[in-house]
Scaffold this motif. Structure first.
Motif, PDB file in Angstrom:
ATOM      1  N   ASP A 134       0.244  -1.295  -0.227  1.00 50.57           N
ATOM      2  CA  ASP A 134       0.272  -0.355  -0.173  1.00 50.57           C
ATOM      3  C   ASP A 134       1.413   0.890  -0.105  1.00 50.57           C
ATOM      4  O   ASP A 134       1.736   1.467   1.704  1.00 50.57           O
ATOM      5  CB  ASP A 134      -1.137   0.309   1.451  1.00 50.57           C
ATOM      6  N   LEU A 135       0.783   2.149  -1.297  1.00 52.23           N
ATOM      7  CA  LEU A 135       1.002   3.452  -1.206  1.00 52.23           C
ATOM      8  C   LEU A 135       0.851   4.721  -1.546  1.00 52.23           C
ATOM      9  O   LEU A 135       1.111   5.584  -1.913  1.00 52.23           O
ATOM     10  CB  LEU A 135       2.589   3.428  -2.639  1.00 52.23           C
ATOM     11  N   SER A 136      -0.573   4.550  -0.477  1.00 49.07           N
ATOM     12  CA  SER A 136      -1.414   5.314  -0.561  1.00 49.07           C
ATOM     13  C   SER A 136      -1.035   6.904   0.167  1.00 49.07           C
ATOM     14  O   SER A 136      -1.417   7.642   0.162  1.00 49.07           O
ATOM     15  CB  SER A 136      -3.165   4.680  -0.590  1.00 49.07           C
ATOM     16  N   ALA A 137      -0.360   6.317   0.675  1.00 53.33           N
ATOM     17  CA  ALA A 137       0.183   7.189   1.805  1.00 53.33           C
ATOM     18  C   ALA A 137       0.791   8.296   0.663  1.00 53.33           C
ATOM     19  O   ALA A 137       0.643   9.851   0.931  1.00 53.33           O
ATOM     20  CB  ALA A 137       1.357   7.233   2.830  1.00 53.33           C
ATOM     21  N   HIS A 140      -7.699  11.345  -4.485  1.00 57.93           N
ATOM     22  CA  HIS A 140      -7.138   9.738  -5.156  1.00 57.93           C
ATOM     23  C   HIS A 140      -6.683   8.751  -3.103  1.00 57.93           C
ATOM     24  O   HIS A 140      -7.485   7.659  -3.352  1.00 57.93           O
ATOM     25  CB  HIS A 140      -5.835   9.316  -5.425  1.00 57.93           C
ATOM     26  N   GLN A 141      -6.136   9.478  -2.029  1.00 57.22           N
ATOM     27  CA  GLN A 141      -6.697   9.076  -1.292  1.00 57.22           C
ATOM     28  C   GLN A 141      -7.694   8.305  -0.243  1.00 57.22           C
ATOM     29  O   GLN A 141      -8.896   8.087   0.101  1.00 57.22           O
ATOM     30  CB  GLN A 141      -5.976  10.239   0.152  1.00 57.22           C
ATOM     31  N   ALA A 142      -8.751   9.621  -0.689  1.00 56.74           N
ATOM     32  CA  ALA A 142     -10.478   9.544  -0.766  1.00 56.74           C
ATOM     33  C   ALA A 142     -10.636   8.656  -1.294  1.00 56.74           C
ATOM     34  O   ALA A 142     -12.562   8.144  -1.151  1.00 56.74           O
ATOM     35  CB  ALA A 142     -11.323  11.096  -0.682  1.00 56.74           C
ATOM     36  N   SER A 179      -0.843  10.864 -13.637  1.00 60.91           N
ATOM     37  CA  SER A 179      -1.827  11.237 -12.115  1.00 60.91           C
ATOM     38  C   SER A 179      -1.640   9.334 -12.791  1.00 60.91           C
ATOM     39  O   SER A 179      -1.570   8.623 -13.630  1.00 60.91           O
ATOM     40  CB  SER A 179      -2.451  11.384 -13.077  1.00 60.91           C
ATOM     41  N   PRO A 180      -1.080   8.774 -11.685  1.00 58.88           N
ATOM     42  CA  PRO A 180      -0.930   7.907 -11.221  1.00 58.88           C
ATOM     43  C   PRO A 180      -2.323   6.088 -11.499  1.00 58.88           C
ATOM     44  O   PRO A 180      -3.139   6.838 -11.327  1.00 58.88           O
ATOM     45  CB  PRO A 180      -0.191   7.433  -9.666  1.00 58.88           C
ATOM     46  N   HIS A 212      -8.608   2.501 -12.843  1.00 59.33           N
ATOM     47  CA  HIS A 212      -8.397   4.504 -13.603  1.00 59.33           C
ATOM     48  C   HIS A 212      -9.491   4.496 -12.345  1.00 59.33           C
ATOM     49  O   HIS A 212      -9.932   3.756 -11.167  1.00 59.33           O
ATOM     50  CB  HIS A 212      -9.653   4.222 -14.406  1.00 59.33           C
ATOM     51  N   PHE A 213      -9.036   5.801 -11.499  1.00 55.27           N
ATOM     52  CA  PHE A 213      -9.819   6.619 -10.536  1.00 55.27           C
ATOM     53  C   PHE A 213     -11.559   6.519 -10.560  1.00 55.27           C
ATOM     54  O   PHE A 213     -11.698   6.519 -12.217  1.00 55.27           O
ATOM     55  CB  PHE A 213      -8.644   7.933  -9.579  1.00 55.27           C
ATOM     56  N   ILE A 214     -12.677   6.908  -9.871  1.00 55.62           N
ATOM     57  CA  ILE A 214     -13.374   7.236 -10.673  1.00 55.62           C
ATOM     58  C   ILE A 214     -13.705   9.338 -10.819  1.00 55.62           C
ATOM     59  O   ILE A 214     -14.307   8.961 -11.967  1.00 55.62           O
ATOM     60  CB  ILE A 214     -14.000   7.587  -9.406  1.00 55.62           C
ATOM     61  N   SER A 215     -12.580   8.898 -10.681  1.00 58.58           N
ATOM     62  CA  SER A 215     -12.255  10.733 -11.073  1.00 58.58           C
ATOM     63  C   SER A 215     -11.779  10.919 -12.384  1.00 58.58           C
ATOM     64  O   SER A 215     -11.682  11.839 -13.261  1.00 58.58           O
ATOM     65  CB  SER A 215     -11.445  11.851 -10.270  1.00 58.58           C
ATOM     66  N   ASP A 216     -10.690   9.878 -13.022  1.00 57.44           N
ATOM     67  CA  ASP A 216     -10.395   9.564 -13.847  1.00 57.44           C
ATOM     68  C   ASP A 216     -11.479   9.580 -15.195  1.00 57.44           C
ATOM     69  O   ASP A 216     -11.570  10.339 -16.339  1.00 57.44           O
ATOM     70  CB  ASP A 216      -9.195   8.736 -13.882  1.00 57.44           C
ATOM     71  N   THR A 217     -12.776   8.495 -14.240  1.00 56.02           N
ATOM     72  CA  THR A 217     -13.251   8.080 -15.614  1.00 56.02           C
ATOM     73  C   THR A 217     -14.500   9.674 -15.484  1.00 56.02           C
ATOM     74  O   THR A 217     -15.069   9.819 -16.978  1.00 56.02           O
ATOM     75  CB  THR A 217     -14.846   6.542 -14.890  1.00 56.02           C
TER      76      THR A 217
END
Length: 508
Positions: free
Chosen positions: A201-204, A210-212, A290-291, A362-367
């Motif tokens: 986990d590299l979410s930090a 993205h953390q949300a 953006s990852p 993909h993140f939700i924001s990406d879509t």
């Protein structure tokens, strides 16, 4: 009297543009060669037995080891694996080149420890990283561990992924330089070990948005995986179907179907919209860096993807493609048909976005951003790419110039292929039928079959030729030629086939 434009103006513009694009592509940065191209004799690995440095040395590469595994990169252009390295620039020492290329391709800072071997015009060095290598604890289906490398300079443009893997598990034809296979293990054994830190986990390291989103994606996937087996199978099948409209091969089949049933003009509208959607999404990815979610939490990966994540290229392409089809078949018809078609369009686009989140790519924001950008692009396409304008050379000259400038400036392989497609369309516009053609259902099917067979032959031929080479500029050029011929065949080929199989024009 209608004044005809001088065709030599177009030829001159395209000639200059082609020189600009391919001149940039042949530069060492785009070549991205990871070792010298010629591989010949076997030389002892003992430093004392190494010959003097060749005067025509052109490349250098780094061997980085941990345990019985080594760092390898998956290349965008060759679509094969190699060790990090590249061409020697500005008369730099070979060791400096190896150090620089390792940093640019993998994001790893290394010290060059010793020279292992000269392989014709390439120097192979043993390298040790200055900091521990961040490696995903979860291996993929081929037992390769992804290295956290999305911050590397060439990630997404030249490099798909970076792996920590054993050279003994390489499949036939998987490594770019087949002659090096017998030496990889020896090089690895002669290289000092680098430290590794395995992560889950590299979410930090992600931004606040993205953390949300990451817990929401985790909850969504956990819900799906907790379903009964039958329900989970249905969900996975539905996600696979929803994901199809963003796949290039599916869009190609749609384009062939439209060319066969509606004619080349309708096909050109779809091709132009697809080219602009791909150009915009790949450019934004290259700018924003953006990852993807599974780069941060590897357990989220349910599907394959490479490069950066924002915006979702699949979702943007699906929005534009389905939107163009809705405008053609529903928007100008009855109100009820337009409403039903719009509802279907919304379901398909949202389904595509959901599938990308389900796959963890993909993140939700990406879509959501991709849908918004796709709608704006669709509005522009609806105004500019009409059945009347799409036949003209002016709009395709503009698209060709735009993709050519993008290819020369970004030096992304995808933009080179888009330029080749646009150029192929532009040069085949004179073959378009001058009148509406009527065909029976059987003949429409025959046109589609011929188009697919011809396209398959072009794709197979260009792929075989490209796979036979290990030189990056040659591989890129061969793939670009394949894209050019494919566009030429779709436009000119469909036009000729439709004219040959059309019903005779009624006599006046």
């Amino acid at each position: 009297m209608i004044r005809q434009r001088d065709p030599y103006q177009y030829v001159l513009v395209l000639f200059v543009l082609t020189l600009f694009v391919f001149g940039g592509l042949l530069m060492p940065r785009v070549a991205g060669a990871t070792e010298a191209e010629a591989i010949t004799e076997n030389i002892s690995l003992q430093p004392s037995s190494l010959p003097e440095q060749p005067t025509d040395l052109v490349g250098a590469a780094c061997v980085i080891r941990h345990g019985k595994k080594m760092i390898m990169v998956s290349e965008v252009i060759s679509q094969k694996l190699s060790i990090p390295g590249g061409y020697i620039d500005n008369r730099d020492p070979a060791s400096v080149t190896a150090q620089r290329e390792a940093k640019e391709e993998t994001g790893l800072d290394v010290d060059v420890v010793q020279l292992l071997q000269y392989r014709d015009r390439a120097a192979i060095f043993a390298c040790v990283t200055k900091q521990p290598i961040l490696v995903a604890e979860r291996p993929d289906n081929f037992q390769r561990h992804d290295v956290a490398s999305w911050h590397a300079q060439h990630f997404g443009s030249e490099i798909k992924k970076v792996y920590l893997m054993s050279p003994l598990v390489l499949a036939d034809g998987e490594y770019r330089y087949s002659g090096d296979l017998e030496y990889l293990y020896q090089w690895m054994q002669a290289t000092p070990e680098s430290d590794v830190v395995f992560f889950t986990d590299l979410s930090a390291h992600a931004n606040r948005l993205h953390q949300a989103e990451l817990p929401v994606i985790q909850a969504f996937q956990a819900w799906g995986k907790a379903l009964p087996e039958a329900a989970r199978t249905i969900l996975e099948s539905l996600m696979w179907l929803m994901n199809l409209p963003g796949e290039y091969w599916f869009v190609f089949l749609l384009i062939v179907a439209v060319a066969s049933l509606q004619g080349p003009v309708a096909m050109l509208q779809l091709v132009a919209a697809a080219v602009m959607a791909i150009l915009l999404s790949t450019w934004l990815k290259d700018v924003l860096h953006s990852p993807r979610p599974f780069y941060l939490i590897p357990d989220l990966q349910n599907g394959e993807a490479y490069g950066y994540g924002f915006p979702s290229g699949h979702t943007l392409l699906a929005t534009v493609i389905w939107g163009m089809l809705w405008l053609r078949f529903c928007a100008t018809r009855s109100w009820h048909r337009a409403k039903a078609g719009l509802l279907f369009l919304v379901v398909l686009v949202l389904g595509q976005a959901m599938a990308r989140v389900w796959y963890g790519v993909h993140f939700i924001s990406d879509t959501l951003a991709a849908i918004l950008i796709g709608i704006l692009l669709l509005v522009a396409c609806a105004r500019l790419i009409t059945p009347e304008t799409i036949r003209g050379k002016s709009i395709w000259l503009g698209i060709t110039v735009l993709t050519g400038i993008a290819a020369g400036m970004t030096q992304l392989p995808q933009h080179t292929y888009l330029f080749a497609v646009s150029l192929g369309v532009f040069l085949s516009l004179d073959a378009l039928p001058k009148r509406t053609l009527n065909l029976s259902v059987t003949r429409h099917f025959l046109v589609a079959t011929c188009l697919l067979l011809g396209a398959g032959g072009i794709a197979y031929g260009s792929m075989k030729l490209a796979n036979a080479s290990s030189v990056s500029p040659i591989i890129l050029s061969l793939r670009a030629v394949g894209a050019f011929l494919l566009a030429l065949w779709l436009v000119a080929g469909s036009s000729v086939l439709l004219r040959l199989l059309a019903e005779p024009e009624p006599k006046q």
